[in-house]
Scaffold this motif. Structure first.
Motif: not given
Length: 154
Positions: A56-61, A69-84
């Motif tokens: 994601r970071e390589n696509l755009k800062n 900053a607003f980094p993203h973690i988008i996973l294939e498996q199901e996870v409970i959405p969380t905000l760090i």
């Protein structure tokens, strides 16, 4: 990192993971620390999490402005959405926002590709991120000293 250099807290409903980092750290090491924390919390692969962040970071800062900053973690498996919420005592000089401020606050979105927009946690995250259209709100967040203080405003 020792406990004096890094502290982590979860909110009562596990919506937020709050991290305060007191040691000077670079972007690569920050992403590694975040991926390690998420892997432990979500019971998933640190490698996959780190790859997601870096892709994601390589696509755009993801640096937004005012040191945020607003980094993203988008996973294939199901996870409970969380905000760090990650508050760094020292800025990451190598990671610049468009306004030329160095990043010292990260709000990291952790979701699954399978997450639904009508999920209550996704709706809450959307509401939070919309607040960043208000410059006064952004300035207030940028002046916070801890992840716990940031949480109170979100």
């Amino acid at each position: 990192m020792s406990d004096k250099q890094f502290s982590e807290y979860k909110s009562n409903n596990n919506f937020f993971i709050k991290m305060n980092i007191h040691q000077k750290i670079g972007k690569k090491d920050l992403f590694s620390l975040i991926s390690q924390t998420v892997a432990f919390q979500k019971g998933t692969s640190q490698v996959g999490i780190l790859k997601s962040m870096q892709t994601r970071e390589n696509l755009k800062n993801t640096a937004f402005g005012y040191g945020i900053a607003f980094p993203h973690i988008i996973l294939e498996q199901e996870v409970i959405p969380t905000l760090i919420i990650c508050k760094l005592t020292r800025k990451i000089d190598e990671w610049k926002c468009p306004d030329n401020t160095a990043v010292n606050i990260c709000l990291v979105l952790v979701i699954s590709r399978k997450s639904k927009s009508n999920d209550q946690r996704i709706k809450r995250m959307t509401k939070i991120f919309r607040k960043f259209a208000d410059k006064k709100f952004v300035i207030k967040i940028s002046q916070c000293q801890t992840a716990q203080e940031i949480e109170r405003y979100l």
